[in-house]
Design an enzyme around this catalytic site. Sequence first.
Site, PDB file in Angstrom:
ATOM      1  CD  GLU A  83      35.307  61.659  42.667  1.00 57.49           C
ATOM      2  OE1 GLU A  83      35.039  61.434  41.471  1.00 57.49           O
ATOM      3  OE2 GLU A  83      36.211  61.077  43.290  1.00 57.49           O
ATOM      4  CG  HIS A 125      34.656  57.797  41.405  1.00 58.55           C
ATOM      5  ND1 HIS A 125      35.044  58.770  40.506  1.00 58.55           N
ATOM      6  CD2 HIS A 125      34.501  56.663  40.677  1.00 58.55           C
ATOM      7  CE1 HIS A 125      35.109  58.255  39.289  1.00 58.55           C
ATOM      8  NE2 HIS A 125      34.783  56.973  39.368  1.00 58.55           N
ATOM      9  CB  CYS A 161      37.988  56.217  38.223  1.00 58.44           C
ATOM     10  SG  CYS A 161      36.893  55.015  37.427  1.00 58.44           S
TER      11      CYS A 161
END
EC number: 6.3.4.2
Length: 542
Positions: free
Chosen positions: A516, A514, A378
């Site tokens: 994750e 993102h 990001c």
Amino acid sequence: MTRYIFVTGGVVSSLGKGIASASLAAILEARGLKVTMLKLDPYINVDPGTMSPFQHGEVFVTHDGAETDLDLGHYERFIRTTMTQNNNFTTGRIYEHVLRKERRGDYLGATIQVIPHITDEIKRRIIKGAGDADVALVEIGGTVGDIESQPFLEAIRQLRVEVGSKRAMLMHLTLVPYIATAGETKTKPTQHSVKELRSIGLQPDVLICRSDHPVDASSRRKIALFTNVEERAVISLEDVDTIYKIPGVLHAQGLDDFVVERFGLQCNGADLSEWDKVVDAKLNPEHEVTIAMVGKYMELLDAYKSLIEAMSHAGITNRTKVNLRYIDSEDIENQGTSLLEGADAILVPGGFGLRGVEGKITAVQYARENKVPYLGICLGMQVAVIEFARNVMGWKDANSTEFDRNSGHPVVGLITEWADATGAVETRDEASDLGGTMRLGAQDCQLAAGSKVHDCYGKDVITERHRHRYEVNNNLLPQLVDAGLVVSGRSEDGALVEVVESKDHPWFVACQFHPEFTSTPRDGHPLFSGFVKAALAQKNKA
């Protein structure tokens, strides 16, 4: 018909209701049941999207673009059900909806009250969020006794009565402190916590006793006697060296058997072999790397909860112990790049605002010039582009309009228009509200063949979750590409830059999304796995 397990906490906060709930859900899923989870947050914010990371921690983004509590990240890491906007709601969201209905006249002039209007809306959302699951675990945030939680506790009291005891049960987490000087655990806080619950009409069916020491059989018998809970349903949950042991800990004490019998469910026994493999890989690594993580919210690591877990998952996948060196980006501004020395790789996560950005840019420059593996996420991608523009292109005033609206080379700017996950066109400008106005949720991304990121995923098109309102400026992009910046990922329509890489670098990948949020302990994530492999290669080279 859906069965409900309501989960509350007592004595103190941060006992781990989310982890305990998710662990029980994982066991029930391992028995072949369809499981979902909900988180009810008593705070008055509509959602956590505009809350400070220092206060609330991470904002977890769901596939459908909801900004939610970080506990939903735990849920998705423990079970295979994908969370949606229906799996998390707040007091603010409830009141907003009820007041909107009142303004429309939907209540036909009735006096709007907490009971029944607010509690009815809470119950409606619980039932909607549960959907067609066999079992729905519903976690109520906060601690029993908090004034903010009262409408939620009243709502679940009503719902338990409405669906009956065969379809609803209450699991209460409580602290059983160990007094070192006396050499014993104390049950009184648990007794008082349950007394508080019973005073509002809620009798726990299961007690999870959190402690840093095992809660012995005599203490469990005493707790059962004073709280009117079956002794077999008083569960000891002590601290463990990895949270992925907890499904096994709860299963060993028969918690899932108790739940299944209580609900009259017909299902298989629990197969926890996947979790056994995760724990074994976590606790018995064959390699070790050190990764410098350069962020701006290091005072509260929960701000990076999913990212830290994703790095752990990458370690599990590669049988590698991943040591994260947490570095505040402002410290790099003040102390220089010596803080990065000795790291096998550098990770720069997302964030908002000007503070600490120059330290992140310096970290990118260090990684690029010293050929240290780099992963930017990001804001970590945006600062990579800014660093390239400044130090390769020579545009010393290059910046993002988020930080400098008068930059002569605004290589990153506000996204004014894009298509959301449904194909609908979203538009924004500088005057838009902060809450709920970002590019959110799952978006398709086209990867360039032969790129590092394509090597990781092994796919031409991937889907990842986003949370941002700034993007690479397409007006300046051709000049950046001509100078050697590699654009290896674009949005499905080709309009937005999603991934950049650095030519002539062993492993330099920065993504706007993102990753994750979709990493799990059982499956890992290809991008983080590739990053750890690059760190291992860097260490072996040294």
